[in-house]
Design an enzyme around this catalytic site. Structure first.
Site, PDB file in Angstrom:
ATOM      1  N   SER A  10     -43.412  -1.213 -42.586  1.00 51.30           N
ATOM      2  CA  SER A  10     -43.339   0.124 -41.989  1.00 51.30           C
ATOM      3  C   SER A  10     -42.187   0.239 -40.992  1.00 51.30           C
ATOM      4  CB  SER A  10     -44.640   0.434 -41.237  1.00 51.30           C
ATOM      5  OG  SER A  10     -45.731   0.541 -42.123  1.00 51.30           O
ATOM      6  N   ILE A  11     -41.543   1.395 -41.002  1.00 52.98           N
ATOM      7  CA  ILE A  11     -40.503   1.663 -39.997  1.00 52.98           C
ATOM      8  C   ILE A  11     -41.109   1.549 -38.598  1.00 52.98           C
ATOM      9  CG2 ILE A  11     -38.952   3.420 -39.061  1.00 52.98           C
ATOM     10  CD1 ILE A  11     -38.521   4.412 -41.961  1.00 52.98           C
ATOM     11  N   VAL A  26     -54.539  12.054 -38.509  1.00 52.29           N
ATOM     12  CA  VAL A  26     -53.966  13.156 -37.730  1.00 52.29           C
ATOM     13  C   VAL A  26     -54.343  14.545 -38.245  1.00 52.29           C
ATOM     14  CG1 VAL A  26     -52.034  11.799 -36.845  1.00 52.29           C
ATOM     15  CG2 VAL A  26     -51.755  13.086 -38.988  1.00 52.29           C
ATOM     16  N   TYR A  63     -37.500  14.860 -53.727  1.00 53.07           N
ATOM     17  CA  TYR A  63     -38.067  14.808 -52.367  1.00 53.07           C
ATOM     18  C   TYR A  63     -38.844  16.115 -52.105  1.00 53.07           C
ATOM     19  CZ  TYR A  63     -38.386  13.143 -47.539  1.00 53.07           C
ATOM     20  OH  TYR A  63     -38.842  12.707 -46.321  1.00 53.07           O
ATOM     21  N   LYS A  86     -39.553  18.141 -43.704  1.00 55.62           N
ATOM     22  CA  LYS A  86     -38.648  17.465 -42.754  1.00 55.62           C
ATOM     23  C   LYS A  86     -37.741  18.479 -42.043  1.00 55.62           C
ATOM     24  CE  LYS A  86     -39.875  13.073 -43.193  1.00 55.62           C
ATOM     25  NZ  LYS A  86     -40.778  12.482 -42.180  1.00 55.62           N
ATOM     26  N   ALA A 127     -44.506   3.939 -48.169  1.00 60.96           N
ATOM     27  CA  ALA A 127     -44.290   5.348 -48.529  1.00 60.96           C
ATOM     28  C   ALA A 127     -43.217   5.502 -49.602  1.00 60.96           C
ATOM     29  CB  ALA A 127     -43.913   6.162 -47.298  1.00 60.96           C
TER      30      ALA A 127
HETATM   31  P1  NAD Z   1     -45.149   3.868 -44.197  1.00 62.19           P
HETATM   32  O1  NAD Z   1     -45.968   4.141 -45.400  1.00 62.19           O
HETATM   33  O2  NAD Z   1     -45.103   2.488 -43.715  1.00 62.19           O
HETATM   34  O3  NAD Z   1     -45.575   4.834 -42.999  1.00 62.19           O
HETATM   35  C1  NAD Z   1     -46.132   6.110 -43.200  1.00 62.19           C
HETATM   36  C2  NAD Z   1     -47.346   6.166 -42.314  1.00 62.19           C
HETATM   37  O4  NAD Z   1     -47.957   7.453 -42.326  1.00 62.19           O
HETATM   38  C3  NAD Z   1     -48.424   5.148 -42.752  1.00 62.19           C
HETATM   39  O5  NAD Z   1     -48.709   4.276 -41.700  1.00 62.19           O
HETATM   40  C4  NAD Z   1     -49.606   6.042 -43.067  1.00 62.19           C
HETATM   41  O6  NAD Z   1     -50.841   5.429 -42.777  1.00 62.19           O
HETATM   42  C5  NAD Z   1     -49.321   7.222 -42.136  1.00 62.19           C
HETATM   43  N1  NAD Z   1     -50.121   8.396 -42.462  1.00 62.19           N
HETATM   44  C6  NAD Z   1     -50.191   9.089 -43.631  1.00 62.19           C
HETATM   45  N2  NAD Z   1     -51.117  10.049 -43.572  1.00 62.19           N
HETATM   46  C7  NAD Z   1     -51.667   9.976 -42.316  1.00 62.19           C
HETATM   47  C8  NAD Z   1     -52.715  10.677 -41.646  1.00 62.19           C
HETATM   48  N3  NAD Z   1     -53.376  11.691 -42.242  1.00 62.19           N
HETATM   49  N4  NAD Z   1     -53.031  10.315 -40.370  1.00 62.19           N
HETATM   50  C9  NAD Z   1     -52.364   9.315 -39.757  1.00 62.19           C
HETATM   51  N5  NAD Z   1     -51.364   8.607 -40.343  1.00 62.19           N
HETATM   52  C10 NAD Z   1     -51.032   8.939 -41.609  1.00 62.19           C
HETATM   53  O7  NAD Z   1     -43.677   4.398 -44.582  1.00 62.19           O
HETATM   54  P2  NAD Z   1     -42.386   4.620 -43.662  1.00 62.19           P
HETATM   55  O8  NAD Z   1     -41.272   4.740 -44.630  1.00 62.19           O
HETATM   56  O9  NAD Z   1     -42.330   3.632 -42.570  1.00 62.19           O
HETATM   57  O10 NAD Z   1     -42.642   6.088 -43.057  1.00 62.19           O
HETATM   58  C11 NAD Z   1     -42.618   6.380 -41.681  1.00 62.19           C
HETATM   59  C12 NAD Z   1     -41.819   7.644 -41.421  1.00 62.19           C
HETATM   60  O11 NAD Z   1     -40.453   7.405 -41.728  1.00 62.19           O
HETATM   61  C13 NAD Z   1     -42.237   8.844 -42.268  1.00 62.19           C
HETATM   62  O12 NAD Z   1     -42.177  10.015 -41.470  1.00 62.19           O
HETATM   63  C14 NAD Z   1     -41.161   8.901 -43.321  1.00 62.19           C
HETATM   64  O13 NAD Z   1     -40.999  10.197 -43.825  1.00 62.19           O
HETATM   65  C15 NAD Z   1     -39.980   8.485 -42.498  1.00 62.19           C
HETATM   66  N6  NAD Z   1     -38.802   8.054 -43.247  1.00 62.19           N
HETATM   67  C16 NAD Z   1     -38.903   7.113 -44.231  1.00 62.19           C
HETATM   68  C17 NAD Z   1     -37.768   6.694 -44.914  1.00 62.19           C
HETATM   69  C18 NAD Z   1     -37.862   5.690 -46.038  1.00 62.19           C
HETATM   70  O14 NAD Z   1     -36.985   5.678 -46.901  1.00 62.19           O
HETATM   71  N7  NAD Z   1     -38.847   4.814 -46.041  1.00 62.19           N
HETATM   72  C19 NAD Z   1     -36.517   7.255 -44.600  1.00 62.19           C
HETATM   73  C20 NAD Z   1     -36.440   8.215 -43.575  1.00 62.19           C
HETATM   74  C21 NAD Z   1     -37.588   8.606 -42.909  1.00 62.19           C
HETATM   75  O1  0WE Z   2     -40.303  10.397 -46.349  1.00 62.97           O
HETATM   76  C1  0WE Z   2     -40.255   9.646 -47.288  1.00 62.97           C
HETATM   77  C2  0WE Z   2     -41.466   9.374 -48.162  1.00 62.97           C
HETATM   78  C3  0WE Z   2     -42.692  10.105 -47.696  1.00 62.97           C
HETATM   79  C4  0WE Z   2     -43.843  10.082 -48.657  1.00 62.97           C
HETATM   80  C5  0WE Z   2     -44.010   9.152 -49.675  1.00 62.97           C
HETATM   81  C6  0WE Z   2     -45.132   9.205 -50.495  1.00 62.97           C
HETATM   82  C7  0WE Z   2     -45.338   8.256 -51.643  1.00 62.97           C
HETATM   83  C8  0WE Z   2     -46.763   8.137 -52.086  1.00 62.97           C
HETATM   84  C9  0WE Z   2     -44.797  11.059 -48.493  1.00 62.97           C
HETATM   85  N1  0WE Z   2     -45.894  11.126 -49.289  1.00 62.97           N
HETATM   86  C10 0WE Z   2     -46.072  10.218 -50.262  1.00 62.97           C
HETATM   87  N2  0WE Z   2     -47.202  10.334 -51.047  1.00 62.97           N
HETATM   88  C11 0WE Z   2     -47.562   9.396 -51.960  1.00 62.97           C
HETATM   89  O2  0WE Z   2     -48.556   9.568 -52.672  1.00 62.97           O
HETATM   90  N3  0WE Z   2     -39.050   9.050 -47.579  1.00 62.97           N
HETATM   91  C12 0WE Z   2     -37.864   9.449 -46.840  1.00 62.97           C
HETATM   92  C13 0WE Z   2     -38.851   8.064 -48.669  1.00 62.97           C
HETATM   93  C14 0WE Z   2     -38.465   8.791 -49.898  1.00 62.97           C
HETATM   94  O3  0WE Z   2     -39.400   9.391 -50.676  1.00 62.97           O
HETATM   95  C15 0WE Z   2     -38.721  10.012 -51.709  1.00 62.97           C
HETATM   96  C16 0WE Z   2     -37.364   9.789 -51.593  1.00 62.97           C
HETATM   97  C17 0WE Z   2     -37.182   9.016 -50.414  1.00 62.97           C
HETATM   98  C18 0WE Z   2     -35.892   8.558 -49.835  1.00 62.97           C
HETATM   99  C19 0WE Z   2     -39.240  10.765 -52.768  1.00 62.97           C
HETATM  100  C20 0WE Z   2     -38.359  11.282 -53.708  1.00 62.97           C
HETATM  101  C21 0WE Z   2     -37.002  11.069 -53.592  1.00 62.97           C
HETATM  102  C22 0WE Z   2     -36.484  10.310 -52.531  1.00 62.97           C
END
Ligand code: NAD
Ligand code: 0WE
Length: 261
Positions: free
Chosen positions: A19-20, A65, A155, A162, A195
């Site tokens: 996780s980030i 949340v 996306y 976002k 995610a």
């Molecule tokens: P991650 O799956 O590790 O984290 C997402 C978190 O959201 C999880 O811990 C999950 O439990 C939590 N979550 C989902 N529904 C929830 C709810 N109802 N109540 C409380 N928590 C809830 O993935 P990540 O990539 O670390 O995502 C963290 C943030 O970073 C997100 O906002 C994502 O959009 C953003 N982000 C991700 C990327 C990427 O490529 N991974 C890039 C840019 C931004």
């Molecule tokens: O914010 C995100 C992902 C957020 C996310 C991911 C999932 C996967 C599983 C939100 N909801 C869900 N629900 C699920 O059931 N990112 C920035 C990562 C991401 O997701 C993409 C991307 C990138 C980058 C989806 C499509 C295209 C690019």
């Protein structure tokens, strides 16, 4: 002495060690912050608790949340157990899987509202509860993605959410400025997290990103953590309402050059 010595951070969004939010927690720990964690679902406790404890934390609370009662409960616990806090991290997003494939135009009302409730409104809900625990000011941060600004195929509804999250960051910054609370967003490049693991073709997505970005590589959760520690600390005391790109420069590009490297 660490940049965050004497500060307490409440972190939402650790699911596992990819996780980030975990990269952010580790960076805060290196800088001397005291850490508190909240996780989304009972099934995550077995992952989050050992991670939190490895950084010396004993505040590990459940909070979905979408549920006001759970939000109130975690902040009541924070007040009694932590007293005041200095830093809030929002690293939460969710959309229905079917809304992250196919066409945005097919998004249902229910899917649209769910994505915005979990991924956007939750920042407002957390900020309003956190601010009363921040009598000396503080730093609130969220995580966003470039799909808010330009179309990232598939996306879809998350891109729209976002965009709303980034606007929410600015309106919160205006509201909370008089309380010396700063609100910023980090726009991270794509990272393979839980995610992202559900997204078909994410490998190619990462590869394409590294081809286009000026630094020709992908972003790590440690690199995001370092920027988060900067935004959490007093070094960023004049920065609020900002969207800070941590994307190896991807967002500056207009045209790709496939020939280079
Ligand atoms: P991650 O799956 O590790 O984290 C997402 C978190 O959201 C999880 O811990 C999950 O439990 C939590 N979550 C989902 N529904 C929830 C709810 N109802 N109540 C409380 N928590 C809830 O993935 P990540 O990539 O670390 O995502 C963290 C943030 O970073 C997100 O906002 C994502 O959009 C953003 N982000 C991700 C990327 C990427 O490529 N991974 C890039 C840019 C931004
Ligand atoms: O914010 C995100 C992902 C957020 C996310 C991911 C999932 C996967 C599983 C939100 N909801 C869900 N629900 C699920 O059931 N990112 C920035 C990562 C991401 O997701 C993409 C991307 C990138 C980058 C989806 C499509 C295209 C690019």
């Amino acid at each position: 002495m660490g940049k965050l010595e004497g500060k307490t951070a409440l972190i939402f969004g650790v699911a596992n060690d990819h996780s980030i939010a975990w990269g952010i927690a580790q960076a805060f720990h290196r800088e001397g912050a005291k850490l508190a964690f909240s996780y989304a679902m009972p099934s995550l406790e077995k992952r989050v608790r050992p991670l939190a404890e490895s950084l010396g934390s004993d505040f590990i609370e459940l909070c979905d949340v979408t549920d006001d009662a759970q939000l109130d409960a975690v902040f009541a616990k924070a007040k009694s157990q932590l007293g005041t806090i200095d830093i809030l991290v929002h690293a939460i997003a969710f959309a229905n899987r079917e809304d992250l494939m196919g066409r945005f135009v097919d998004t249902s009302r229910e899917g649209f509202l769910l994505a915005h409730d979990i991924s956007v409104y939750s920042l407002v809900a957390l900020a309003n509860r956190a601010r009363v625990l921040m009598p000396n000011g503080g730093s609130i941060m969220t995580l966003t993605y470039y799909g808010s600004q330009k179309v990232a195929p598939k996306y879809n509804v998350m891109g729209v959410a976002k965009a709303a999250l980034e606007a929410t960051t600015r309106y919160l910054a205006w509201d909370l400025g008089p309380e010396n609370i700063r609100v910023n967003a980090i726009s991270a490049g794509p990272i393979r997290t839980l995610a992202a693991s559900g997204i078909s073709g994410f490998r190619d997505y990462l590869k394409q990103f590294a081809t286009i970005a000026p630094l020709h590589r992908n972003v790590t959760i440690d690199q995001v953590g370092e920027v988060a520690a900067f935004l959490a600390g007093d070094g960023s005391s004049a920065i609020t309402g900002e969207v800070m790109y941590v994307d190896n420069g991807f967002n500056i590009m207009g045209l790709a050059n496939e020939d280079r490297e």
